[in-house]
Motif scaffolding. Structure first.
Motif, PDB file in Angstrom:
ATOM      1  N   GLN A 151     135.658 -45.767  65.272  1.00  0.00           N
ATOM      2  CA  GLN A 151     134.827 -45.082  66.252  1.00  0.00           C
ATOM      3  C   GLN A 151     133.817 -46.025  66.908  1.00  0.00           C
ATOM      4  N   ASP A 152     132.824 -46.470  66.117  1.00  0.00           N
ATOM      5  CA  ASP A 152     131.740 -47.221  66.743  1.00  0.00           C
ATOM      6  C   ASP A 152     131.114 -48.281  65.843  1.00  0.00           C
ATOM      7  N   ARG A 153     131.736 -48.649  64.740  1.00  0.00           N
ATOM      8  CA  ARG A 153     131.181 -49.652  63.836  1.00  0.00           C
ATOM      9  C   ARG A 153     132.164 -50.805  63.664  1.00  0.00           C
ATOM     10  N   PHE A 154     131.628 -51.926  63.223  1.00  0.00           N
ATOM     11  CA  PHE A 154     132.396 -53.158  63.085  1.00  0.00           C
ATOM     12  C   PHE A 154     132.167 -53.702  61.673  1.00  0.00           C
ATOM     13  N   PHE A 155     133.239 -54.102  61.004  1.00  0.00           N
ATOM     14  CA  PHE A 155     133.149 -54.527  59.614  1.00  0.00           C
ATOM     15  C   PHE A 155     133.759 -55.913  59.448  1.00  0.00           C
ATOM     16  N   LEU A 156     133.143 -56.702  58.575  1.00  0.00           N
ATOM     17  CA  LEU A 156     133.657 -58.015  58.202  1.00  0.00           C
ATOM     18  C   LEU A 156     133.794 -58.029  56.691  1.00  0.00           C
ATOM     19  N   ALA A 157     134.961 -58.424  56.203  1.00  0.00           N
ATOM     20  CA  ALA A 157     135.226 -58.451  54.762  1.00  0.00           C
ATOM     21  C   ALA A 157     135.599 -59.861  54.335  1.00  0.00           C
ATOM     22  N   VAL A 158     135.037 -60.286  53.211  1.00  0.00           N
ATOM     23  CA  VAL A 158     135.458 -61.519  52.546  1.00  0.00           C
ATOM     24  C   VAL A 158     136.238 -61.060  51.325  1.00  0.00           C
ATOM     25  N   GLU A 159     137.529 -61.385  51.285  1.00  0.00           N
ATOM     26  CA  GLU A 159     138.391 -60.900  50.218  1.00  0.00           C
ATOM     27  C   GLU A 159     138.169 -61.675  48.926  1.00  0.00           C
ATOM     28  N   ALA A 160     138.509 -61.038  47.806  1.00  0.00           N
ATOM     29  CA  ALA A 160     138.267 -61.607  46.481  1.00  0.00           C
ATOM     30  C   ALA A 160     139.081 -62.879  46.232  1.00  0.00           C
ATOM     31  N   GLU A 161     140.171 -63.096  46.967  1.00  0.00           N
ATOM     32  CA  GLU A 161     140.984 -64.307  46.796  1.00  0.00           C
ATOM     33  C   GLU A 161     140.307 -65.545  47.380  1.00  0.00           C
ATOM     34  N   ASP A 162     139.237 -65.357  48.132  1.00  0.00           N
ATOM     35  CA  ASP A 162     138.530 -66.486  48.742  1.00  0.00           C
ATOM     36  C   ASP A 162     137.910 -67.362  47.656  1.00  0.00           C
ATOM     37  N   PRO A 163     138.078 -68.682  47.747  1.00  0.00           N
ATOM     38  CA  PRO A 163     137.502 -69.573  46.731  1.00  0.00           C
ATOM     39  C   PRO A 163     135.978 -69.468  46.627  1.00  0.00           C
ATOM     40  N   LYS A 164     135.306 -69.098  47.694  1.00  0.00           N
ATOM     41  CA  LYS A 164     133.843 -68.987  47.684  1.00  0.00           C
ATOM     42  C   LYS A 164     133.375 -67.535  47.547  1.00  0.00           C
ATOM     43  N   TYR A 165     134.230 -66.680  46.980  1.00  0.00           N
ATOM     44  CA  TYR A 165     133.925 -65.251  46.893  1.00  0.00           C
ATOM     45  C   TYR A 165     132.618 -64.984  46.156  1.00  0.00           C
ATOM     46  N   SER A 166     132.308 -65.773  45.150  1.00  0.00           N
ATOM     47  CA  SER A 166     131.086 -65.531  44.368  1.00  0.00           C
ATOM     48  C   SER A 166     129.828 -65.670  45.226  1.00  0.00           C
ATOM     49  N   GLU A 167     129.903 -66.402  46.320  1.00  0.00           N
ATOM     50  CA  GLU A 167     128.760 -66.595  47.209  1.00  0.00           C
ATOM     51  C   GLU A 167     128.736 -65.587  48.359  1.00  0.00           C
ATOM     52  N   ALA A 168     129.768 -64.771  48.467  1.00  0.00           N
ATOM     53  CA  ALA A 168     129.947 -63.919  49.647  1.00  0.00           C
ATOM     54  C   ALA A 168     128.851 -62.886  49.815  1.00  0.00           C
ATOM     55  N   GLN A 169     128.478 -62.198  48.735  1.00  0.00           N
ATOM     56  CA  GLN A 169     127.498 -61.120  48.877  1.00  0.00           C
ATOM     57  C   GLN A 169     126.156 -61.663  49.358  1.00  0.00           C
ATOM     58  N   ALA A 170     125.708 -62.772  48.791  1.00  0.00           N
ATOM     59  CA  ALA A 170     124.432 -63.350  49.219  1.00  0.00           C
ATOM     60  C   ALA A 170     124.512 -63.845  50.660  1.00  0.00           C
ATOM     61  N   PHE A 171     125.627 -64.476  51.016  1.00  0.00           N
ATOM     62  CA  PHE A 171     125.791 -64.994  52.378  1.00  0.00           C
ATOM     63  C   PHE A 171     125.794 -63.862  53.399  1.00  0.00           C
ATOM     64  N   LEU A 172     126.634 -62.843  53.165  1.00  0.00           N
ATOM     65  CA  LEU A 172     126.730 -61.738  54.121  1.00  0.00           C
ATOM     66  C   LEU A 172     125.434 -60.930  54.182  1.00  0.00           C
ATOM     67  N   GLY A 173     124.733 -60.812  53.078  1.00  0.00           N
ATOM     68  CA  GLY A 173     123.464 -60.101  53.076  1.00  0.00           C
ATOM     69  C   GLY A 173     122.423 -60.788  53.934  1.00  0.00           C
ATOM     70  N   GLY A 174     122.528 -62.116  54.073  1.00  0.00           N
ATOM     71  CA  GLY A 174     121.595 -62.846  54.912  1.00  0.00           C
ATOM     72  C   GLY A 174     121.907 -62.759  56.394  1.00  0.00           C
ATOM     73  N   LEU A 175     123.073 -62.223  56.742  1.00  0.00           N
ATOM     74  CA  LEU A 175     123.471 -62.143  58.152  1.00  0.00           C
ATOM     75  C   LEU A 175     122.958 -60.910  58.866  1.00  0.00           C
ATOM     76  N   THR A 176     122.670 -59.849  58.126  1.00  0.00           N
ATOM     77  CA  THR A 176     122.359 -58.586  58.780  1.00  0.00           C
ATOM     78  C   THR A 176     121.446 -57.732  57.892  1.00  0.00           C
ATOM     79  N   THR A 177     120.864 -56.744  58.504  1.00  0.00           N
ATOM     80  CA  THR A 177     120.077 -55.778  57.735  1.00  0.00           C
ATOM     81  C   THR A 177     120.931 -54.564  57.388  1.00  0.00           C
ATOM     82  N   ALA A 178     122.167 -54.556  57.846  1.00  0.00           N
ATOM     83  CA  ALA A 178     123.061 -53.426  57.594  1.00  0.00           C
ATOM     84  C   ALA A 178     123.592 -53.479  56.153  1.00  0.00           C
ATOM     85  N   THR A 179     124.423 -52.530  55.845  1.00  0.00           N
ATOM     86  CA  THR A 179     124.953 -52.369  54.503  1.00  0.00           C
ATOM     87  C   THR A 179     125.934 -53.465  54.132  1.00  0.00           C
TER      88      THR A 179
END
Length: 180
Positions: A146-174
């Motif tokens: 409808q009107d939202r945009f999502f970006l996912a870092v999949e668990a197979e990514d070698p840097k997955y352990s850093e993903a939550q902190a990295f993505l959290g720094g990009l936006t104030t959204a969920t």
């Protein structure tokens, strides 16, 4: 000793954006930060997004080309078999193997087989039909159409352990972790 609770297997870390520009910027930043297993979800195509997430899949065009070539050969072989081998009929002194007369059927078989290759190849490569995917459990994901945009870092990514902190720094959204 009783086993403890099992840790849920993770599928991805997903972040939600309000605008396509935010998604594109975040995808570029994630790619520059070294994340390789990225997926983006949008209600409409965004120019440059496939390059930003590193999507370079060229299997479907090859499947379509092989399907088209197979269709052309099958259409020509069918006509040659029927007109020359199985039921030869000399009409008006014309040659049995008249290639100009075979062009329409050969063309139509090429288009038919290529389109079947495109549809079934796309479905097979996308893993369809798939009634449920773990990404559907992301909070607010129903708004991706409808009107939202999502970006996912999949668990197979070698840097997955850093993903939550990295993505959290990009936006104030969920930012949410999605279990597999």
């Amino acid at each position: 000793m009783a086993p403890g609770p099992k840790k849920a297997v993770q599928h991805a870390v997903v972040v939600e954006f309000e605008t396509p520009e935010q998604l594109l910027k975040a995808a570029n930043q994630a790619r520059e930060a070294g994340f390789t297993k990225l997926e983006a979800y949008s209600p409409f195509p965004i120019h440059g997004l496939s390059e930003a997430i590193g999507f370079h899949d060229e299997k479907v065009p090859w499947i379509v080309a092989i399907g088209g070539l197979t269709g052309a050969l099958a259409g020509m072989a069918l006509q040659i078999y029927v007109s020359v081998i199985d039921y030869p009929m000399n009409v008006g002194g014309k040659p049995l193997l008249s290639l100009p007369a075979f062009i329409p059927v050969t063309f139509e078989c090429t288009i038919l087989f290529a389109s079947f290759g495109a549809v079934f190849g796309m479905m097979a490569l996308n893993g369809l039909p798939r009634p449920h995917h773990p990404i559907f459990d992301t909070p607010n994901f129903e708004r991706a159409s409808q009107d939202r945009f999502f970006l996912a870092v999949e668990a197979e990514d070698p840097k997955y352990s850093e993903a939550q902190a990295f993505l959290g720094g990009l936006t104030t959204a969920t930012v949410a972790e999605v279990a597999a």
